[in-house]
Scaffold this active site. Structure first.
Site, short mmCIF file in Angstrom:
data_model
loop_
_atom_site.label_atom_id
_atom_site.label_comp_id
_atom_site.label_asym_id
_atom_site.label_seq_id
_atom_site.Cartn_x
_atom_site.Cartn_y
_atom_site.Cartn_z
N SER A 130 22.06 40.14 15.72
CA SER A 130 21.08 39.14 15.30
C SER A 130 21.39 38.72 13.87
O SER A 130 21.92 39.51 13.07
CB SER A 130 19.67 39.72 15.37
OG SER A 130 18.74 38.86 14.72
N TYR B 175 13.57 46.32 14.44
CA TYR B 175 14.51 45.36 15.02
C TYR B 175 15.73 45.17 14.12
O TYR B 175 16.88 45.21 14.57
CB TYR B 175 13.78 44.03 15.22
CG TYR B 175 14.60 42.95 15.88
CD1 TYR B 175 14.84 42.95 17.25
CD2 TYR B 175 15.12 41.90 15.13
CE1 TYR B 175 15.57 41.95 17.87
CE2 TYR B 175 15.86 40.88 15.74
CZ TYR B 175 16.08 40.92 17.10
OH TYR B 175 16.80 39.92 17.70
#
Length: 254
Positions: free
Chosen positions: A134, A147
């Site tokens: 990401s 995350y």
């Protein structure tokens, strides 16, 4: 082609795209109804795809997913290890179980997939692996500690594994998407039940002030198209890379 987390979002778009290019696609996900829907969609378009239910947090299910893929298709050339979740809250508000769930899905799940995929690639003379990290691995925001930790760790995992298996003809690269219009993002925003037209209007306005650069969310198909590029044989010198596709998000200094 093996794809994890392909019942929706980027994984689903990638399953459709790989199949459209002639790939024989085995894909997993936890939601059986959606998995069967994706399989039917691909087959109706003339592609070859098999949905296999598997939870990447469970080692025996990952091993079975790989075994069933091999028994169905007889080989493995490409793996797109994409499954991921998020849970957004300030760090001290996570329970240990919640933190573990994000890491076990996003990081350990990729480790398990690669652990069982790589021996088959070695036996077949090589292959390519693409891992969905990401843009949060580079530049993140509040309430994303679990995350972000998992996605930054994936870059390190990819780099080390790329060195491990370069001599065996296996190339491994990380794909770092920016914010993408997926069910995961809608769920994180707490807007799963919102009608599509309202969601599109709201997120369009939000992106103009919160997504630097192109000021819009990515479409899953745009990210999937780049996964195909990384998985292809067009760039044989690329391995251990972290390739950012974020519309300019991480180029923004503020």
């Amino acid at each position: 082609v093996m794809i994890t987390g392909a019942t929706s979002g980027i994984g689903r778009a990638a399953a459709v795209a790989f199949a459209a290019e002639g790939g024989k696609v085995a894909f997993c996900g936890r939601r059986e109804v959606l998995g069967q829907e994706v399989e039917r969609q691909i087959r109706a378009a003339g592609g070859d795809a098999t949905y296999i239910r598997a939870d990447v947090r469970v080692e025996s299910q990952v091993a079975a997913f790989v075994d069933q893929t091999m028994s169905t298709y007889g080989g493995l050339d490409v793996a797109f290890n994409n499954a991921g979740i998020t849970l957004e809250k300030p760090l001290h508000e996570y329970s240990a179980a919640e933190f573990d769930d994000v890491l076990n899905t996003n990081l350990r799940g990729v480790f398990l997939a690669m652990k069982y995929q790589i021996p088959h690639m070695i036996a077949g003379g090589g292959g390519t692996i693409v891992v969905t990290s990401s843009s949060n691995a580079i530049s993140t925001t509040e309430k994303r500690s679990a995350y972000t930790a998992s996605k930054r760790a994936l870059v390190g995992l990819v780099q080390a594994a790329a060195v491990d298996y370069a001599d065996q003809g296996i190339r491994i690269n990380a794909l770092l998407p920016g914010t993408t219009d997926t069910a995961l993002v809608r769920r994180a925003a707490g807007m799963e039940g919102m009608p599509d037209f309202a969601w599109e209007l709201l997120v369009g306005q939000w992106a103009k002030s919160h997504v630097p650069g192109l000021k819009r969310l990515a479409r899953p198909e745009e990210i999937a198209a780049f996964a195909l590029v990384l998985a292809s044989s067009d760039h044989p010198y690329m391995t251990g890379a972290q390739m950012v596709l974020d519309g300019g998000k991480t180029a923004h200094g503020g």
